[in-house]
Design a protein around this motif. Structure first.
Motif, short mmCIF file in Angstrom:
data_model
loop_
_atom_site.label_atom_id
_atom_site.label_comp_id
_atom_site.label_asym_id
_atom_site.label_seq_id
_atom_site.Cartn_x
_atom_site.Cartn_y
_atom_site.Cartn_z
N ALA A 1 0.82 -1.21 0.00
CA ALA A 1 0.00 0.00 0.00
C ALA A 1 0.85 1.26 0.00
O ALA A 1 1.98 1.28 0.50
N ALA A 2 0.30 2.33 -0.57
CA ALA A 2 0.92 3.66 -0.53
C ALA A 2 -0.01 4.60 0.22
O ALA A 2 -1.24 4.40 0.22
N LEU A 3 0.54 5.61 0.83
CA LEU A 3 -0.24 6.48 1.70
C LEU A 3 -1.40 7.15 0.96
O LEU A 3 -2.54 7.15 1.44
N ALA B 1 7.98 3.83 8.60
CA ALA B 1 7.60 5.21 8.29
C ALA B 1 6.18 5.27 7.72
O ALA B 1 5.39 6.16 8.09
N LEU B 2 5.84 4.34 6.84
CA LEU B 2 4.48 4.32 6.30
C LEU B 2 3.48 3.99 7.40
O LEU B 2 2.42 4.62 7.49
N GLY C 1 -0.69 8.50 12.04
CA GLY C 1 -0.68 9.92 12.34
C GLY C 1 -1.50 10.77 11.39
O GLY C 1 -2.27 11.65 11.83
N GLU C 2 -1.38 10.53 10.09
CA GLU C 2 -2.05 11.37 9.10
C GLU C 2 -3.45 10.90 8.77
O GLU C 2 -4.34 11.71 8.50
N LEU C 3 -3.67 9.58 8.77
CA LEU C 3 -4.98 9.05 8.42
C LEU C 3 -5.80 8.68 9.64
O LEU C 3 -6.99 8.42 9.54
N GLY D 1 6.50 1.48 18.25
CA GLY D 1 5.92 2.81 18.25
C GLY D 1 5.20 3.20 16.97
O GLY D 1 4.68 4.32 16.87
N THR D 2 5.12 2.29 15.97
CA THR D 2 4.49 2.64 14.70
C THR D 2 3.28 1.78 14.37
O THR D 2 2.58 2.08 13.39
N ILE D 3 3.01 0.72 15.15
CA ILE D 3 1.89 -0.16 14.85
C ILE D 3 1.08 -0.41 16.13
O ILE D 3 1.56 -0.19 17.24
N ASP D 4 -0.16 -0.89 15.92
CA ASP D 4 -1.05 -1.17 17.03
C ASP D 4 -1.18 -2.65 17.32
O ASP D 4 -1.64 -3.05 18.39
#
Length: 216
Positions: A66-68, A92-93, A99-101, A129-132
């Motif tokens: 996927a892309a942002l 980073a994605l 954060g953005e979506l 710190g980047t995933i749930d």
């Protein structure tokens, strides 16, 4: 507990009252793929469901590579709760999606042969710190085959280290769910083909899977 690969409203409606935490829709190329507009209608059906706790299950979208911006456009049509990433997406994605979506992110890690050496789980640590949530699946995904479950404890330890729950997928069905949960400490399970008959979701198999998982 997540039931993945739903494509029809009738099956979703029949799941009302079941103790299912998440319902997944596949947007990657697959025989279970749904288009965003159809997914929006199915998401609306999920929001009408009630678990025994009185809440609707979360909706999860499955993506590969996927892309942002593509995710942003799709989410404007199909308002998912969770984005599940199966490809080579980097931390980073994942962070940008959160954060953005403003969506939860689950990252999937394929269990390869190198896990026999005890190294595959180290990939998970980079996503701190980047995933749930983290999910481990048989390499290739959607194969209906299990992987070597002896790798689970290493992934579970890595998930605990970065403070996220660990889900297990890959070849699960009503007859082996109890074995998995009786022998390994995991936070969740994810099933798709294991609750199908002739490639179509089977509500009786879904009910059986739910009962056996929740009985553990």
């Amino acid at each position: 507990m997540k039931i993945c690969g739903l494509r029809d409203a009738a099956t979703i409606r029949a799941m009302d009252g079941l103790e299912v935490d998440e319902i997944g829709f596949v947007f990657a190329k697959s025989r279970r793929q749904v288009e965003p507009e159809a997914a929006a209608e199915l998401i609306a059906e999920v929001k009408q469901l009630k678990t025994p706790q009185g809440e609707a299950p979360k909706t999860v979208g499955v993506f590969v590579g996927a892309a942002l911006e593509g995710l942003r456009e799709l989410l404007a049509v199909a308002p998912l709760d969770v984005v599940q990433l199966h490809g080579d997406e980097d931390p980073a994605l994942c962070s940008a999606v959160r954060g953005e979506l403003g969506k939860e992110v689950w990252k999937v890690f394929s269990v390869h042969g190198d896990d026999a050496a005890g190294t595959g789980h180290e990939r998970l640590l980079a996503f701190e710190g980047t995933i749930d949530a983290a999910l481990i699946d048989t390499a290739g995904g959607g194969t209906g085959q299990t992987f070597g479950w002896d790798a689970i404890p290493r992934y579970a330890a890595a998930a605990k280290e970065i403070n996220v729950p660990l889900y297990v997928a890959g070849g699960l069905h009503p007859d082996n769910a109890a074995e998995l949960l009786g022998n390994y400490e995991v936070d969740g399970v994810d099933v798709s083909s294991g609750v199908e008959t002739d490639g179509v979701k089977d509500i009786e198999k879904i009910r059986a899977f739910v009962e056996r998982v929740k009985a553990r």
